[in-house]
Design a protein around this motif. Sequence first.
Motif, PDB file in Angstrom:
ATOM      1  N   ASP A 123     -13.050  -5.041   8.390  1.00 44.07           N
ATOM      2  CA  ASP A 123     -11.668  -4.894   7.925  1.00 44.07           C
ATOM      3  C   ASP A 123     -11.044  -3.589   8.432  1.00 44.07           C
ATOM      4  O   ASP A 123     -10.772  -2.677   7.671  1.00 44.07           O
ATOM      5  CB  ASP A 123     -11.662  -4.950   6.390  1.00 44.07           C
ATOM      6  CG  ASP A 123     -10.254  -4.847   5.851  1.00 44.07           C
ATOM      7  OD1 ASP A 123      -9.318  -5.266   6.559  1.00 44.07           O
ATOM      8  OD2 ASP A 123     -10.093  -4.322   4.731  1.00 44.07           O
ATOM      9  N   ARG A 145      -7.004 -10.211   9.523  1.00 48.64           N
ATOM     10  CA  ARG A 145      -7.045  -8.773   9.811  1.00 48.64           C
ATOM     11  C   ARG A 145      -5.704  -8.115   9.503  1.00 48.64           C
ATOM     12  O   ARG A 145      -4.655  -8.742   9.587  1.00 48.64           O
ATOM     13  CB  ARG A 145      -7.376  -8.533  11.291  1.00 48.64           C
ATOM     14  CG  ARG A 145      -8.704  -9.099  11.715  1.00 48.64           C
ATOM     15  CD  ARG A 145      -9.857  -8.351  11.031  1.00 48.64           C
ATOM     16  NE  ARG A 145     -11.135  -8.726  11.585  1.00 48.64           N
ATOM     17  CZ  ARG A 145     -11.937  -9.665  11.081  1.00 48.64           C
ATOM     18  NH1 ARG A 145     -11.599 -10.312  10.000  1.00 48.64           N
ATOM     19  NH2 ARG A 145     -13.093  -9.939  11.658  1.00 48.64           N
ATOM     20  N   ARG A 146      -5.779  -6.810   9.197  1.00 52.24           N
ATOM     21  CA  ARG A 146      -4.542  -6.035   8.970  1.00 52.24           C
ATOM     22  C   ARG A 146      -4.052  -5.529  10.310  1.00 52.24           C
ATOM     23  O   ARG A 146      -4.786  -4.840  11.026  1.00 52.24           O
ATOM     24  CB  ARG A 146      -4.809  -4.841   8.058  1.00 52.24           C
ATOM     25  CG  ARG A 146      -5.064  -5.228   6.611  1.00 52.24           C
ATOM     26  CD  ARG A 146      -5.442  -4.023   5.784  1.00 52.24           C
ATOM     27  NE  ARG A 146      -6.724  -3.469   6.204  1.00 52.24           N
ATOM     28  CZ  ARG A 146      -6.939  -2.192   6.510  1.00 52.24           C
ATOM     29  NH1 ARG A 146      -5.948  -1.306   6.470  1.00 52.24           N
ATOM     30  NH2 ARG A 146      -8.132  -1.759   6.860  1.00 52.24           N
TER      31      ARG A 146
END
Length: 398
Positions: A123, A145-146
């Motif tokens: 992450d 995902r960010r």
Amino acid sequence: MELNVKLNENFGRVAESYLFSDIAKKVKAYSAAHPEKKIIRLGIGDVTLPLAPAVISAMQKATAEMGEKETFRGYAPEYGYAFLREAIRRHYENFGVCLSDDEIYASDGAKCDCGNIVELFGDNEVLIPDPVYPVYLDSNVMSGRRVRLIETGPENGFLPSPDGLDGLDSKGYVIYLCSPNNPTGATFTAEGLKKWVDFARESGSLIIYDSAYEAFIFDDHPRSIFEIEGAKECAVEICSLSKSAGFTGTRCGWTVIPRGISSGGTYLYKMWERRQATKYNGIPYVVQRAAEAALSPEGEAQCRENVKYYLRNAKTIAAMLDEKGIFYTGGSSSPYVWMKCPGGMTSWEFFDFLLDRANVVGTPGAGFGRCGEGYFRLTGFGSAEATAEAVDRISKII
Ligand code: MLT
């Protein structure tokens, strides 16, 4: 039937269909409604010249081998036959990059590797330039995902830089870079790329460098991130024969993972080997022999002629824009020309305008991200005749 199975909700966060599928549908509908129109396609970056003679003869020889009991081959090694890994290593030597064969992982193309590599990461925050080749963004979003988009525009020549990015602390990021860039054609200088390598080393970040268009560089811009000092500590490189050797339908690319890159004591190359061994069975023998031939001195010389042909087309498009005084990037070191839409049109308005009035298909910049709005991509991958005709038609209406 409505299932009780939980689906990956992240798919709800990407556009309903892939950009080039949307365009293909629109063009199909237009063609069906106007069968008399001769449409010129300068949209998707698909090659139009046939495979080079050296490639064809290697494929024919390999095909014959597959028909003989003594030379028949079954499963290919997951990471590529030794002869192909060696040919790729030698290709890098042409521009002064030293790799070892076992850092090179052959595959069926850069697009798949760009999407698949997401699986190796946890992450992290992912930095992706905007506008961008949609695969980087979509595959990260699909995996939950960010993502932070790095805006680019005419003020920085559509080249992202870590300078002046707010709110970046020292934690490790996964960073996507592409040079020469798809869609903008903008190409990093060694200094521009060095800034990213320095940033990555200081912050413990990893750069995923897409060099699928490196063969279009004929000057001193870097063809590989590994030309930059320190890059082997913080970058993987993904490349392809699709555009350089006309392999869009034949399929062959590779990923380079330097041996020393690790995090928390785990080596990245070991994870990639584990992933590929589990989920991938390698490229067909015939294609690997074709790729080897494309990278041989004879094949490379023949492929370079094709690349020059596409570059001449891109220059023809760029010359028309110069004449019209329209801003663009690309057109040299790149098959793509990334132009400002005339008359304040949005990207999709210009798409419709061009399709309807000139019967020319391009790619709306907005499809590559918010910063692509108001821009449009044309490719040099058509035939010289079709490109000249398209340029003539476009110049009459803008
Ligand atoms: C493009 O048009 O952007 C490319 O052809 C897409 C690709 O290489 O997958």
